[in-house]
Write a protein that holds these residues in place. Structure first.
Motif, mmCIF file in Angstrom:
data_model
loop_
_atom_site.group_PDB
_atom_site.id
_atom_site.type_symbol
_atom_site.label_atom_id
_atom_site.label_comp_id
_atom_site.label_asym_id
_atom_site.label_seq_id
_atom_site.Cartn_x
_atom_site.Cartn_y
_atom_site.Cartn_z
ATOM 1 N N GLN A 183 0.837 -1.206 0.000
ATOM 2 C CA GLN A 183 0.000 0.000 0.000
ATOM 3 C C GLN A 183 0.867 1.249 0.000
ATOM 4 O O GLN A 183 1.914 1.301 0.647
ATOM 5 N N THR A 184 0.429 2.241 -0.749
ATOM 6 C CA THR A 184 1.122 3.525 -0.775
ATOM 7 C C THR A 184 0.168 4.592 -1.303
ATOM 8 O O THR A 184 -1.017 4.331 -1.539
ATOM 9 N N HIS A 185 0.679 5.816 -1.429
ATOM 10 C CA HIS A 185 -0.115 6.935 -1.950
ATOM 11 C C HIS A 185 0.305 7.228 -3.389
ATOM 12 O O HIS A 185 1.470 7.060 -3.743
ATOM 13 N N LEU A 186 -0.634 7.739 -4.170
ATOM 14 C CA LEU A 186 -0.355 8.014 -5.583
ATOM 15 C C LEU A 186 -1.149 9.232 -6.050
ATOM 16 O O LEU A 186 -2.373 9.287 -5.869
ATOM 17 N N CYS A 187 -0.467 10.188 -6.666
ATOM 18 C CA CYS A 187 -1.124 11.307 -7.365
ATOM 19 C C CYS A 187 -2.259 11.916 -6.546
ATOM 20 O O CYS A 187 -3.390 12.039 -7.016
ATOM 21 N N GLU A 188 -1.905 12.351 -5.313
ATOM 22 C CA GLU A 188 -2.934 12.918 -4.440
ATOM 23 C C GLU A 188 -3.131 14.408 -4.732
ATOM 24 O O GLU A 188 -4.268 14.872 -4.827
ATOM 25 N N THR A 189 -2.017 15.151 -4.850
ATOM 26 C CA THR A 189 -2.147 16.590 -5.133
ATOM 27 C C THR A 189 -1.192 16.994 -6.261
ATOM 28 O O THR A 189 -0.181 16.319 -6.521
ATOM 29 N N GLU A 190 -1.490 18.150 -6.865
ATOM 30 C CA GLU A 190 -0.654 18.658 -7.967
ATOM 31 C C GLU A 190 0.762 18.964 -7.476
ATOM 32 O O GLU A 190 1.742 18.659 -8.148
ATOM 33 N N ALA A 191 0.874 19.573 -6.272
ATOM 34 C CA ALA A 191 2.196 19.951 -5.758
ATOM 35 C C ALA A 191 3.037 18.703 -5.477
ATOM 36 O O ALA A 191 4.248 18.680 -5.735
ATOM 37 N N GLU A 192 2.394 17.678 -4.966
ATOM 38 C CA GLU A 192 3.101 16.419 -4.683
ATOM 39 C C GLU A 192 3.616 15.807 -5.999
ATOM 40 O O GLU A 192 4.755 15.329 -6.082
ATOM 41 N N ILE A 193 2.778 15.849 -7.021
ATOM 42 C CA ILE A 193 3.169 15.272 -8.316
ATOM 43 C C ILE A 193 4.360 16.041 -8.903
ATOM 44 O O ILE A 193 5.318 15.444 -9.415
ATOM 45 N N ALA A 194 4.317 17.375 -8.769
ATOM 46 C CA ALA A 194 5.430 18.191 -9.277
ATOM 47 C C ALA A 194 6.727 17.834 -8.536
ATOM 48 O O ALA A 194 7.805 17.759 -9.131
ATOM 49 N N TRP A 195 6.605 17.595 -7.231
ATOM 50 C CA TRP A 195 7.777 17.225 -6.415
ATOM 51 C C TRP A 195 8.334 15.863 -6.864
ATOM 52 O O TRP A 195 9.550 15.684 -6.982
ATOM 53 N N VAL A 196 7.448 14.933 -7.126
ATOM 54 C CA VAL A 196 7.891 13.608 -7.589
ATOM 55 C C VAL A 196 8.629 13.741 -8.927
ATOM 56 O O VAL A 196 9.667 13.102 -9.149
ATOM 57 N N ARG A 197 8.128 14.624 -9.778
ATOM 58 C CA ARG A 197 8.780 14.841 -11.089
ATOM 59 C C ARG A 197 10.210 15.351 -10.880
ATOM 60 O O ARG A 197 11.147 14.928 -11.558
ATOM 61 N N ALA B 207 -1.417 -4.721 -4.919
ATOM 62 C CA ALA B 207 -1.000 -3.345 -4.627
ATOM 63 C C ALA B 207 -2.242 -2.475 -4.561
ATOM 64 O O ALA B 207 -3.114 -2.568 -5.430
ATOM 65 N N VAL B 208 -2.322 -1.627 -3.532
ATOM 66 C CA VAL B 208 -3.463 -0.706 -3.429
ATOM 67 C C VAL B 208 -2.920 0.701 -3.185
ATOM 68 O O VAL B 208 -2.094 0.925 -2.305
ATOM 69 N N PHE B 209 -3.389 1.607 -4.057
ATOM 70 C CA PHE B 209 -2.893 2.979 -4.058
ATOM 71 C C PHE B 209 -3.974 3.927 -3.548
ATOM 72 O O PHE B 209 -5.103 3.905 -4.049
ATOM 73 N N GLY B 210 -3.617 4.764 -2.574
ATOM 74 C CA GLY B 210 -4.567 5.747 -2.054
ATOM 75 C C GLY B 210 -4.626 6.979 -2.937
ATOM 76 O O GLY B 210 -3.594 7.426 -3.449
ATOM 77 N N HIS B 211 -5.819 7.488 -3.140
ATOM 78 C CA HIS B 211 -6.127 8.776 -3.785
ATOM 79 C C HIS B 211 -6.220 8.696 -5.315
ATOM 80 O O HIS B 211 -7.307 8.726 -5.868
ATOM 81 N N ALA B 212 -5.101 8.687 -6.033
ATOM 82 C CA ALA B 212 -5.123 8.610 -7.507
ATOM 83 C C ALA B 212 -6.098 9.626 -8.103
ATOM 84 O O ALA B 212 -6.908 9.309 -8.953
ATOM 85 N N VAL B 213 -5.961 10.869 -7.624
ATOM 86 C CA VAL B 213 -6.895 11.928 -8.030
ATOM 87 C C VAL B 213 -6.538 12.461 -9.417
ATOM 88 O O VAL B 213 -7.418 12.729 -10.234
ATOM 89 N N HIS B 214 -5.233 12.616 -9.669
ATOM 90 C CA HIS B 214 -4.799 13.276 -10.908
ATOM 91 C C HIS B 214 -4.085 12.234 -11.767
ATOM 92 O O HIS B 214 -2.856 12.104 -11.708
ATOM 93 N N MET B 215 -4.847 11.499 -12.538
ATOM 94 C CA MET B 215 -4.284 10.344 -13.246
ATOM 95 C C MET B 215 -4.413 10.489 -14.757
ATOM 96 O O MET B 215 -5.462 10.871 -15.275
ATOM 97 N N GLY C 199 -8.369 17.484 -4.668
ATOM 98 C CA GLY C 199 -8.960 17.345 -6.002
ATOM 99 C C GLY C 199 -10.101 16.354 -5.990
ATOM 100 O O GLY C 199 -10.486 15.831 -4.943
ATOM 101 N N LEU C 200 -10.645 16.114 -7.186
ATOM 102 C CA LEU C 200 -11.856 15.288 -7.327
ATOM 103 C C LEU C 200 -11.509 13.973 -8.027
ATOM 104 O O LEU C 200 -11.165 13.970 -9.211
ATOM 105 N N PHE C 201 -11.606 12.876 -7.297
ATOM 106 C CA PHE C 201 -11.367 11.550 -7.888
ATOM 107 C C PHE C 201 -12.487 11.243 -8.876
ATOM 108 O O PHE C 201 -13.657 11.476 -8.596
ATOM 109 N N ARG C 202 -12.126 10.672 -10.033
ATOM 110 C CA ARG C 202 -13.138 10.370 -11.060
ATOM 111 C C ARG C 202 -13.453 8.861 -11.012
ATOM 112 O O ARG C 202 -12.841 8.057 -11.703
ATOM 113 N N ALA C 203 -14.406 8.524 -10.145
ATOM 114 C CA ALA C 203 -14.702 7.101 -9.902
ATOM 115 C C ALA C 203 -15.197 6.408 -11.175
ATOM 116 O O ALA C 203 -14.791 5.280 -11.475
#
Ligand code: GUN
Ligand code: ZN
Length: 455
Positions: free
Chosen positions: A231-245, A268-276, A304-308
């Motif tokens: 388990q981990t986190h993935l693509c939760e916020t824009e700023a986090e994604i920019a940092w990962v880049r 594997a289970v990923f939390g959030h995945a808002v900006h995918m 952000g808004l997850f697109r279920a």
């Protein structure tokens, strides 16, 4: 000796098909007077009372809930037990919130007795909310996992948990040492994975908190322990994604950082995945990974808004459950989480039906964790984890239910107005582990109390 038979009787529902992939209106199998027979922690019989009853001895103990709604126990696919005491920390986005509130709170888990106390409170509240399985982040401290699994074992609940792995960008006392947390993880897997109902999840916190080497070690730990989850986190916020880049230049995407480390695959289970991006959703489908939709958290931190409906698109459906993500999330109640999931879907231009909501909270969550062969459905052979919901738990719900004709309408009202007060009983492995003492409104307001106040 043969374990004893016990039973529950009352209106019950489970899923006959996936309401995202087939017609939601025909997805529910509703049994207005069901008999659910349990033995040795499993469901051994499920069907209409009139047909089922005669197959069992006359002295079968039956708990009868004629005006309830019984379903499979809820699954919380993403939650941090150490963060229970910091729900509602004011006014920050994810990365500041972690530094300012989360890490200081998790530092307190260096004290084993603190971990034991919070684990007990957390499990009690989880069961009160009707959650019978959760994927739980502990802290970096090895004994935080012992405290959690010991408490889960006492209750007999099927729980997934792991020691958080991180080796950078956090206070030094929360960082793993030179072996990147490998030895502690290996000891915990040996101690807990597969013991009773415990399942271990290798838990790298999120890419920015791990070096390349730390991520590779996590991948090796997961690969070396078949049957464990990740388990981990993935693509939760824009700023986090920019940092990962910035931290991982040259990787095709945030998901690709995990894939390179061997952290993308079944279990594997990923939390959030808002900006995918579309390509990453397709990759998650192919790899049979799960996602945890955490609407109260994503709203609270403004992530952000997850697109279920996009994640579950029929030509490449990704496995999705709901996560409370406490303490960024604001409630352990899956009913509250579903109410917010509906609003998030509306803001994204779609509608989450009641069937789709309850699917996410039960069978969908089981699929996201790869446990659909054991939990999430009412059927013989499944583990006997159930929740008895009271659709008229509060005066307002009772009033609203008068105008709700169909099962879907009643479930939707529960999603919109319900919370932990609607859980009349929670069963774990066939045993009642939570019984609501009374109707909450009756407890909260003594007879005549309201009238006296308004005079
Ligand atoms: N990303 C990394 N750690 C966390 C956490 O504890 N909560 C949330 N919401 N996101 C995270
Ligand atoms: Zn989280």
């Amino acid at each position: 000796m043969d374990p004893a038979l016990t039973a529950l009787r009352g209106p019950a529902f489970t899923f006959r098909h996936d309401p995202f992939l087939g017609d939601p209106e025909t997805s529910l199998a509703f049994e207005p007077d069901a008999l659910i027979v349990m033995r040795g922690g499993r469901i051994v019989g499920y069907g209409g009372h009139s047909a089922e009853r005669e197959r069992y001895p006359a002295d079968l103990p039956v708990a009868h809930h004629p005006d309830a709604l019984i379903c499979a126990g809820f699954v919380d696919a993403h939650v941090h037990y150490p963060q229970l005491e910091m729900i509602g920390a004011f006014g920050e986005t994810l990365l500041d919130w972690l530094q300012r509130y989360t890490y200081p709170t998790e530092l307190r888990f260096a004290d084993r007795s603190h971990a034991e106390r919070v684990a007990a409170v957390f499990l009690r509240d989880l069961l009160r909310a009707g959650v019978t399985t959760a994927a739980v982040y502990c802290t970096v401290h090895e004994h935080s996992v012992d405290a959690f699994f010991a408490e889960a074992e006492r209750v007999g609940a099927r729980m997934v948990a792991g020691k958080v792995l991180m080796d950078r960008h956090a206070p030094p006392a929360l960082l793993d040492g030179a072996d990147h947390g490998a030895a502690a993880t290996e000891r915990l897997i040996a101690r807990w994975h597969g013991r009773g109902r415990a399942l271990y999840a290798v838990t790298p916190r999120f890419a920015p908190a791990l070096t390349d080497e730390g991520l590779r070690v996590a991948g090796r730990l997961w690969c070396d322990a078949p049957g464990t989850l990740m388990q981990t986190h993935l693509c939760e916020t824009e700023a986090e994604i920019a940092w990962v880049r910035e931290l991982f230049p040259g990787r095709a995407s945030y998901l690709d950082v995990y894939a390179e480390a061997g952290l993308v695959g079944p279990g594997a289970v990923f939390g959030h995945a808002v900006h995918m991006a579309e390509g990453d959703l397709a990759a998650l489908h192919r790899a049979r990974c799960g996602l945890a939709h955490c609407p109260t958290s994503n709203l609270f931190l403004g992530s952000g808004l997850f697109r279920a409906h996009d994640a579950r698109r029929a030509d490449r459906p990704v496995r999705v459950g709901i996560g409370s993500d406490v303490g960024a999330g604001t409630s352990l109640s899956p009913l509250r989480t579903l109410g917010e999931a509906y609003k998030v879907a509306r803001l994204g231009g779609s509608r989450l039906t009641a069937e789709q909501g309850f699917w996410l909270a039960t069978r969908g969550g089981a699929e996201a964790l790869g446990l659909e062969d054991r939990i999430g459905t009412l059927a013989p052979g499944m583990e006997a984890d159930l929740v008895v919901l009271d659709p008229a738990a509060t005066d307002l719900l009772a009033f609203r239910m008068e105008a709700a004709g169909t099962l879907a309408e009643r479930l939707f009202a529960l999603m919109t107005l319900g919370d932990e007060r609607c859980v009349r009983a929670t069963y774990v492995a066939g045993v009642p582990v939570w019984m609501r003492p009374d109707r909450p409104d009756d407890q909260a307001v003594p007879a005549g109390g309201l009238r006296r106040i308004s005079q």
